[in-house]
Design a protein around this motif. Sequence first.
Motif, short mmCIF file in Angstrom:
data_model
loop_
_atom_site.label_atom_id
_atom_site.label_comp_id
_atom_site.label_asym_id
_atom_site.label_seq_id
_atom_site.Cartn_x
_atom_site.Cartn_y
_atom_site.Cartn_z
N UNK A 5 -84.54 76.73 72.14
CA UNK A 5 -84.31 77.25 73.50
C UNK A 5 -84.28 76.07 74.46
N UNK A 6 -83.18 75.97 75.22
CA UNK A 6 -83.06 74.92 76.24
C UNK A 6 -83.05 75.59 77.61
N UNK A 7 -83.94 75.13 78.46
CA UNK A 7 -84.00 75.68 79.82
C UNK A 7 -83.51 74.65 80.83
N UNK A 23 -88.75 83.49 66.21
CA UNK A 23 -88.56 84.88 66.66
C UNK A 23 -88.25 85.75 65.45
N UNK A 24 -88.56 87.05 65.52
CA UNK A 24 -88.21 87.95 64.42
C UNK A 24 -86.70 88.18 64.34
N UNK A 49 -75.10 78.24 71.19
CA UNK A 49 -74.29 77.21 70.54
C UNK A 49 -73.04 76.91 71.37
N UNK A 50 -73.25 76.75 72.69
CA UNK A 50 -72.19 76.42 73.66
C UNK A 50 -71.20 77.54 73.94
N UNK A 51 -71.43 78.74 73.38
CA UNK A 51 -70.54 79.87 73.71
C UNK A 51 -71.21 80.79 74.71
N UNK A 52 -70.43 81.30 75.65
CA UNK A 52 -70.99 82.21 76.66
C UNK A 52 -71.34 83.55 76.03
N UNK A 62 -81.34 79.26 63.49
CA UNK A 62 -80.83 77.94 63.85
C UNK A 62 -80.02 77.88 65.14
N UNK A 63 -79.84 79.03 65.80
CA UNK A 63 -79.05 79.02 67.05
C UNK A 63 -79.74 78.19 68.13
N UNK A 64 -78.90 77.64 69.03
CA UNK A 64 -79.41 77.00 70.24
C UNK A 64 -79.04 77.87 71.43
#
Lengths: 74, 272
Positions: A5-7, A23-24, A49-52, A62-64
């Motif tokens: 998670x990037x804030x 997270x579950x 992953x850079x997609x809106x 593994x998502x960002x």
Amino acid sequence: MNITVKLFATFRTGRFDIETRTYPEGTTVGDVVRELNLSEKELGIMLVNSRHVKLDHRLGEGDTLSLFPLLGGG
Amino acid sequence: MPLFVDFIQEHAEADLVPWECQVEAARRYGLTIAEAEEAILRLELLPARYQRNRAMLTTAQQLRLFRSRVAVVGCGGLGGYVIEELARLGVGTIVAIDPDIFVEHNLNRQLYSSPRLLGASKVEAAAARIEEINPAVTLIPRQEMLTTDTGRELLHGSRVAVDALDSIAARLELAEVCDAMGLPLVHGAIGGWYGQVFTQLPGQKTLQRLYADLRDGRGVEKQLGNPSFTPAVVASMEVAEVCKVLLALGTRLSSRKLTINLLDMETEEIAL
């Protein structure tokens, strides 16, 4: 599952800049937003992953996830 | 009396025409300062005030800027700096659109605000300032709100619109009008230490896509306000984009958004 998670901007205050969190399965962007106590009214751009994406987007291993607050001033 | 061209060439220093020569030529030949400027540029000579532009811009490009009209929508924090920089760059006609008057909480950042001008119209203050700093530039003050009803008339003849507004809802109306008119729109927004910029070309509908569901959202600026420096940074980036759109130069910020964090000195580029 692990989600990075990037804030950005004011969302960092009292939270963090970047963290890998667990997270579950089936967690949505909205679940993370609520868990972090971010106001939905203040949400601007949400990227996975850079997609809106929207709040109901289901996250995968593994998502960002990047969350930016809304800017409206001039 | 010598011809205009002979008078100018006699007083030019190489290809630079000093300001006092431009003023005297306008007086002698019954021209406005703006008409004299265009005539000088058409002779492929350069008003000397622009000599520090010349390594970046040709005289032909300076003439193109002079013949351009740019609409600045919102004349507060962003708009003041945008207007100042467009006028110093040499954009010939600026339409300044804002219904508001200066109030005390504008004084920390709005370039044309001052204690003396509290209660004065923002667009009239902009007109007075531009007359002072570059009398060759025509500033058309429009003290009104741009809406989908008034937008077409307000933006008529402009080649680019600059978003210097302070609400999402107003931006969406501007974006709609620009799209209908086929006008490029340079967007900027700020809140506290943070800012963002992008250029939206006709048909891209970037603002509409990003903000359609956020019409009632609460921006960072509601919490943090805005300091003196964030509007200056974002406004300057908007003017650079306008210059490039007008002259078809460089690489525009379209299909991508630049976000700026002045607290941590970070920028982030987001594909749109």
